[in-house]
Design an enzyme around this catalytic site. Sequence first.
Site, mmCIF file in Angstrom:
data_model
loop_
_atom_site.group_PDB
_atom_site.id
_atom_site.type_symbol
_atom_site.label_atom_id
_atom_site.label_comp_id
_atom_site.label_asym_id
_atom_site.label_seq_id
_atom_site.Cartn_x
_atom_site.Cartn_y
_atom_site.Cartn_z
ATOM 1 N N GLY A 1 21.789 45.152 144.904
ATOM 2 C CA GLY A 1 21.008 45.119 144.801
ATOM 3 C C GLY A 1 20.060 45.481 146.200
ATOM 4 C CG ASP B 1 16.041 40.266 134.629
ATOM 5 O OD1 ASP B 1 16.644 40.766 134.920
ATOM 6 O OD2 ASP B 1 15.280 41.282 133.178
#
Length: 327
Positions: free
Chosen positions: A26, A139
Amino acid sequence: MSERERNTKTAIRVGFYDIERTIGKGNFAVVKLARHRITKTEVAIKIIDKSKLDASNLQKVYREVDIMKRLDHPHIVKLYQVMETKNMIYLVSEYASQGEIFEYIAKYGRMSEDQARLKFWQILSAVEYCHNRNIVHRDLKAENLLLDSNNNIKIADFGFSNFYSSTGQLSTWCGSPPYAAPEVFEGKKYIGPEIDIWSLGVVLYVLVCGALPFDGCSLQALRDRVLSGRFRIPYFMSSDCESLIRKMLVLDPTKRISVVQIKKHRWMQISVPPISPSFISTTHKQPNEQILRLMQSLGIDSSKTRESIRQGSYDHHAAIYFLLLDK
Ligand SMILES: CC1(C)C(=O)N([C@H]2C=Cc3c(O)cccc32)c2nc(Nc3ccccc3)ncc21
């Protein structure tokens, strides 16, 4: 350097874990596959470099950890242990060995409605569990729906999740655009669960069609599609499935179907497969005596483990207990 030296890979260790390889990256975190030295169980370790985070992102990480600690459900990735140093945080959690359901669909194409129903029941039970604890994921998307070695759903990545209350209102722009509800595109305030329901509608469409209901070559084109509320229904989709998806992809959030109503819908009730055993979270349940005895035989103090589970301290004792519990 001798041949032997070249070949002996120095085992990279974090705590009681041997790091094996990177499975995800990430912006401020990397996720590694690792193996517990004692139990030999595979885990996934999310390694976060705190020094690279500003105050608001750091606060988001601590909120994600706080939320993960409250969740204990068969279809949500389980947090086992938290290790923290001055600059780093290591989140040791369950490893979903078969990766993203997104990749599964990219590789094998759309699912049959029976297969999609089984997966959707698992996803829905996990989302209902979160909503019942006033937690909204925000999400939900095929990329965050992982599969374990038994092909069961494991919802991952609570990085955007938050607490919500039916009186308060959230407004942060969250999630991935093709899964975002119209009110999010319009920057309106929302309560919480209703935007997860919209994303679930997109997820079910993706499972059954192998494509996104709303897409566009630009964010503006996608936004216009979503706000139009129009999407194509392929010839192979049953009318029951279409009816359910249309009730989730309703533009007006106050008219959108709820989790309870989804569970009662005709399409969900078709020869419902046995759902995974309803889960009594370990926080309320007594620790498993058999596991404690096994750990005692490994020379691991069971009274410390009992204390660690009771307190929810997510330390080495808790990690070994949870890993042995999941075996
Ligand atoms: C710790 C945790 C929850 C996590 O943060 N990730 C990352 C890493 C890759 C990734 C992704 O590709 C999509 C979502 C989450 C993630 C995890 N990935 C897995 N399995 C996996 C296995 C093969 C390919 C992708 C994911 N199990 C647990 C986790």
